[in-house]
Write a protein that holds these residues in place. Structure first.
Motif, PDB file in Angstrom:
ATOM      1  N   LEU A 163     -58.873 -70.242   0.291  1.00 58.44           N
ATOM      2  CA  LEU A 163     -58.341 -69.480  -0.831  1.00 58.44           C
ATOM      3  C   LEU A 163     -56.825 -69.332  -0.736  1.00 58.44           C
ATOM      4  CD1 LEU A 163     -58.661 -67.704  -3.342  1.00 58.44           C
ATOM      5  CD2 LEU A 163     -59.149 -65.771  -1.827  1.00 58.44           C
ATOM      6  N   GLY A 164     -56.316 -69.047   0.449  1.00 59.96           N
ATOM      7  CA  GLY A 164     -54.879 -68.879   0.622  1.00 59.96           C
ATOM      8  C   GLY A 164     -54.104 -70.122   0.227  1.00 59.96           C
ATOM      9  N   GLU A 165     -54.622 -71.280   0.580  1.00 61.82           N
ATOM     10  CA  GLU A 165     -53.950 -72.533   0.230  1.00 61.82           C
ATOM     11  C   GLU A 165     -53.967 -72.761  -1.272  1.00 61.82           C
ATOM     12  OE1 GLU A 165     -54.198 -77.341   1.188  1.00 61.82           O
ATOM     13  OE2 GLU A 165     -55.370 -75.910   2.371  1.00 61.82           O
ATOM     14  N   ARG A 166     -55.108 -72.503  -1.929  1.00 61.26           N
ATOM     15  CA  ARG A 166     -55.200 -72.710  -3.383  1.00 61.26           C
ATOM     16  C   ARG A 166     -54.259 -71.772  -4.133  1.00 61.26           C
ATOM     17  NH1 ARG A 166     -60.613 -72.398  -2.132  1.00 61.26           N
ATOM     18  NH2 ARG A 166     -60.924 -70.498  -3.348  1.00 61.26           N
ATOM     19  N   MET A 167     -54.241 -70.501  -3.734  1.00 65.88           N
ATOM     20  CA  MET A 167     -53.400 -69.534  -4.414  1.00 65.88           C
ATOM     21  C   MET A 167     -51.916 -69.846  -4.197  1.00 65.88           C
ATOM     22  SD  MET A 167     -55.433 -67.500  -6.016  1.00 65.88           S
ATOM     23  CE  MET A 167     -54.545 -65.982  -6.373  1.00 65.88           C
ATOM     24  N   THR A 168     -51.562 -70.222  -2.976  1.00 64.94           N
ATOM     25  CA  THR A 168     -50.172 -70.564  -2.681  1.00 64.94           C
ATOM     26  C   THR A 168     -49.731 -71.777  -3.480  1.00 64.94           C
ATOM     27  OG1 THR A 168     -50.363 -69.686  -0.432  1.00 64.94           O
ATOM     28  CG2 THR A 168     -48.557 -71.225  -0.860  1.00 64.94           C
ATOM     29  N   ASN A 169     -50.559 -72.806  -3.493  1.00 62.33           N
ATOM     30  CA  ASN A 169     -50.226 -74.029  -4.215  1.00 62.33           C
ATOM     31  C   ASN A 169     -50.029 -73.754  -5.703  1.00 62.33           C
ATOM     32  OD1 ASN A 169     -50.068 -77.053  -4.458  1.00 62.33           O
ATOM     33  ND2 ASN A 169     -51.901 -76.690  -5.702  1.00 62.33           N
ATOM     34  N   GLU A 170     -50.957 -73.021  -6.306  1.00 62.69           N
ATOM     35  CA  GLU A 170     -50.888 -72.784  -7.747  1.00 62.69           C
ATOM     36  C   GLU A 170     -49.684 -71.908  -8.091  1.00 62.69           C
ATOM     37  OE1 GLU A 170     -51.439 -73.602 -11.381  1.00 62.69           O
ATOM     38  OE2 GLU A 170     -52.877 -74.370  -9.918  1.00 62.69           O
ATOM     39  N   TYR A 171     -49.414 -70.889  -7.281  1.00 62.15           N
ATOM     40  CA  TYR A 171     -48.284 -70.006  -7.570  1.00 62.15           C
ATOM     41  C   TYR A 171     -46.964 -70.766  -7.507  1.00 62.15           C
ATOM     42  CZ  TYR A 171     -45.125 -66.024  -7.330  1.00 62.15           C
ATOM     43  OH  TYR A 171     -44.101 -65.133  -7.566  1.00 62.15           O
ATOM     44  N   LEU A 172     -46.793 -71.595  -6.500  1.00 66.38           N
ATOM     45  CA  LEU A 172     -45.559 -72.355  -6.382  1.00 66.38           C
ATOM     46  C   LEU A 172     -45.443 -73.403  -7.485  1.00 66.38           C
ATOM     47  CD1 LEU A 172     -45.346 -72.810  -2.503  1.00 66.38           C
ATOM     48  CD2 LEU A 172     -44.121 -71.164  -3.940  1.00 66.38           C
ATOM     49  N   LEU A 173     -46.574 -73.960  -7.914  1.00 68.00           N
ATOM     50  CA  LEU A 173     -46.545 -74.915  -9.027  1.00 68.00           C
ATOM     51  C   LEU A 173     -46.119 -74.236 -10.330  1.00 68.00           C
ATOM     52  CD1 LEU A 173     -49.732 -77.112  -8.443  1.00 68.00           C
ATOM     53  CD2 LEU A 173     -47.330 -77.809  -8.209  1.00 68.00           C
ATOM     54  N   LEU A 174     -46.494 -72.979 -10.513  1.00 61.92           N
ATOM     55  CA  LEU A 174     -46.064 -72.244 -11.704  1.00 61.92           C
ATOM     56  C   LEU A 174     -44.538 -72.217 -11.786  1.00 61.92           C
ATOM     57  CD1 LEU A 174     -48.463 -69.150 -11.671  1.00 61.92           C
ATOM     58  CD2 LEU A 174     -48.519 -71.054 -13.282  1.00 61.92           C
ATOM     59  N   TRP A 175     -43.898 -71.993 -10.651  1.00 60.65           N
ATOM     60  CA  TRP A 175     -42.436 -71.917 -10.621  1.00 60.65           C
ATOM     61  C   TRP A 175     -41.788 -73.268 -10.839  1.00 60.65           C
ATOM     62  CZ3 TRP A 175     -38.958 -67.968 -10.495  1.00 60.65           C
ATOM     63  CH2 TRP A 175     -39.489 -66.677 -10.301  1.00 60.65           C
ATOM     64  N   GLU A 176     -42.515 -74.338 -10.602  1.00 60.32           N
ATOM     65  CA  GLU A 176     -41.973 -75.682 -10.805  1.00 60.32           C
ATOM     66  C   GLU A 176     -42.215 -76.193 -12.215  1.00 60.32           C
ATOM     67  OE1 GLU A 176     -43.501 -78.166  -7.709  1.00 60.32           O
ATOM     68  OE2 GLU A 176     -42.725 -76.880  -6.105  1.00 60.32           O
ATOM     69  N   ASP A 177     -42.937 -75.407 -13.022  1.00 68.89           N
ATOM     70  CA  ASP A 177     -43.201 -75.763 -14.415  1.00 68.89           C
ATOM     71  C   ASP A 177     -41.975 -75.389 -15.255  1.00 68.89           C
ATOM     72  OD1 ASP A 177     -44.055 -75.441 -17.203  1.00 68.89           O
ATOM     73  OD2 ASP A 177     -46.082 -75.731 -16.454  1.00 68.89           O
ATOM     74  N   ASP A 178     -41.383 -76.368 -15.919  1.00 69.12           N
ATOM     75  CA  ASP A 178     -40.146 -76.132 -16.670  1.00 69.12           C
ATOM     76  C   ASP A 178     -40.319 -75.107 -17.786  1.00 69.12           C
ATOM     77  OD1 ASP A 178     -38.751 -77.891 -15.089  1.00 69.12           O
ATOM     78  OD2 ASP A 178     -39.019 -79.601 -16.437  1.00 69.12           O
ATOM     79  N   GLU A 179     -41.516 -75.024 -18.357  1.00 65.21           N
ATOM     80  CA  GLU A 179     -41.745 -74.076 -19.444  1.00 65.21           C
ATOM     81  C   GLU A 179     -42.004 -72.668 -18.921  1.00 65.21           C
ATOM     82  OE1 GLU A 179     -44.721 -75.358 -22.146  1.00 65.21           O
ATOM     83  OE2 GLU A 179     -43.683 -77.212 -22.698  1.00 65.21           O
ATOM     84  N   LEU A 180     -42.649 -72.570 -17.774  1.00 65.52           N
ATOM     85  CA  LEU A 180     -42.998 -71.254 -17.239  1.00 65.52           C
ATOM     86  C   LEU A 180     -41.896 -70.625 -16.398  1.00 65.52           C
ATOM     87  CD1 LEU A 180     -46.733 -71.737 -16.188  1.00 65.52           C
ATOM     88  CD2 LEU A 180     -45.834 -70.480 -18.154  1.00 65.52           C
ATOM     89  N   ARG A 181     -41.012 -71.439 -15.839  1.00 63.13           N
ATOM     90  CA  ARG A 181     -39.983 -70.876 -14.961  1.00 63.13           C
ATOM     91  C   ARG A 181     -39.129 -69.819 -15.657  1.00 63.13           C
ATOM     92  NH1 ARG A 181     -37.221 -75.045 -13.961  1.00 63.13           N
ATOM     93  NH2 ARG A 181     -38.630 -75.879 -12.400  1.00 63.13           N
ATOM     94  N   PRO A 182     -38.680 -70.030 -16.907  1.00 67.80           N
ATOM     95  CA  PRO A 182     -37.899 -68.966 -17.559  1.00 67.80           C
ATOM     96  C   PRO A 182     -38.686 -67.669 -17.724  1.00 67.80           C
ATOM     97  CG  PRO A 182     -37.624 -71.048 -18.716  1.00 67.80           C
ATOM     98  CD  PRO A 182     -38.735 -71.247 -17.730  1.00 67.80           C
ATOM     99  N   ALA A 228     -40.739 -67.285  -3.751  1.00 66.33           N
ATOM    100  CA  ALA A 228     -40.294 -67.807  -5.046  1.00 66.33           C
ATOM    101  C   ALA A 228     -38.871 -67.361  -5.359  1.00 66.33           C
ATOM    102  CB  ALA A 228     -41.249 -67.346  -6.145  1.00 66.33           C
ATOM    103  N   VAL A 229     -38.559 -66.115  -5.070  1.00 67.83           N
ATOM    104  CA  VAL A 229     -37.202 -65.614  -5.309  1.00 67.83           C
ATOM    105  C   VAL A 229     -36.194 -66.371  -4.448  1.00 67.83           C
ATOM    106  CG1 VAL A 229     -35.678 -63.626  -5.007  1.00 67.83           C
ATOM    107  CG2 VAL A 229     -37.909 -63.332  -6.093  1.00 67.83           C
ATOM    108  N   ALA A 230     -36.531 -66.578  -3.172  1.00 66.02           N
ATOM    109  CA  ALA A 230     -35.626 -67.296  -2.272  1.00 66.02           C
ATOM    110  C   ALA A 230     -35.419 -68.741  -2.727  1.00 66.02           C
ATOM    111  CB  ALA A 230     -36.172 -67.270  -0.849  1.00 66.02           C
ATOM    112  N   ARG A 231     -36.461 -69.347  -3.238  1.00 68.24           N
ATOM    113  CA  ARG A 231     -36.426 -70.774  -3.590  1.00 68.24           C
ATOM    114  C   ARG A 231     -35.796 -71.021  -4.961  1.00 68.24           C
ATOM    115  NH1 ARG A 231     -39.142 -75.343  -1.624  1.00 68.24           N
ATOM    116  NH2 ARG A 231     -39.971 -76.849  -3.123  1.00 68.24           N
ATOM    117  N   HIS A 232     -36.112 -70.173  -5.936  1.00 67.89           N
ATOM    118  CA  HIS A 232     -35.747 -70.471  -7.323  1.00 67.89           C
ATOM    119  C   HIS A 232     -34.670 -69.562  -7.914  1.00 67.89           C
ATOM    120  CE1 HIS A 232     -38.922 -73.463  -7.843  1.00 67.89           C
ATOM    121  NE2 HIS A 232     -39.705 -72.644  -7.161  1.00 67.89           N
TER     122      HIS A 232
END
Length: 207
Positions: free
Chosen positions: A95-114, A169-173
């Motif tokens: 579960l930890g891996e799935r949640m981490t992966n999906e959350y970080l992918l959200l931040w890499e989505d050009d439409e969702l990042r703003p 996410a804050v540190a990265r983006h």
């Protein structure tokens, strides 16, 4: 830019629409776009009303205040919650891996990042907005019906996991910390996932 579904042809002289549902939807659509661009503090109720083609009084009628409108918009008009909920089913041990992966992918989505950046800016400058977001996000993540008597350890684990992911996410983006920005996505997931797993399911430790 997409076509203008909230264009002048749909506006009425009184600012009112035929049917509460259409009015509420128009307000949420306009709020989503403006909050993503200007965050909570930089967006006025009047600006939202103008873009939605409604009277500003209608926004207070439906949502009471700007903070409530913001929290509702983030949960009703984005796919953030749906994407995170989709990562829940599966092997509890990963579960930890799935949640981490999906959350970080959200931040890499050009439409969702703003939208996510607006969430960060707004939640860190308005305690009311932060409280409302936590309440609504928690409810949506549990299918709009929180189970009574959830163990405090489970609630704490979820809060710690969210805090950890939020900080990364804050540190990265937002802060663009080089040591964090330079880590490839898959490697970052593998580095963080064990801690998130321990927060969410401490009994399922890696062998």
């Amino acid at each position: 830019m997409t076509s203008t579904p909230l264009g002048t042809s749909r506006r009425r002289p009184t600012g009112r629409r035929a049917g509460d549902s259409g009015t509420r939807d128009a307000i949420l659509d306009a709020a989503r776009d403006l909050f993503a661009e200007h965050a909570l503090e930089g967006t006025s109720m009047r600006a939202i009303a103008k873009q939605a083609g409604v009277d500003p009084a209608l926004i207070r009628h439906f949502f009471t205040d700007k903070e409530t409108l913001f929290a509702t918009t983030m949960t009703d008009r984005t796919v953030i919650i749906e994407r995170m909920r989709a990562a829940l089913p599966g092997d509890p041990d990963s579960l930890g891996e799935r949640m981490t992966n999906e959350y970080l992918l959200l931040w890499e989505d050009d439409e969702l990042r703003p939208v996510l950046m607006a969430l960060v800016r707004s939640a860190t400058t308005s305690q009311n907005a932060a409280d409302l977001l936590i309440e609504l996000f928690t409810a949506r993540m549990h299918g709009d019906s929180l189970e009574p008597g959830v163990p405090i350890t489970q609630l704490r684990g979820a809060a710690l996991a969210a805090s950890h992911l939020f900080g990364v996410a804050v540190a990265r983006h937002i802060l663009h910390v080089p040591a964090v920005v330079d880590i490839p996505h898959d490697e970052l997931v593998q580095s963080i996932a064990p801690a998130i797993q321990n927060y969410l399911n401490p009994t399922a430790r890696p062998q």
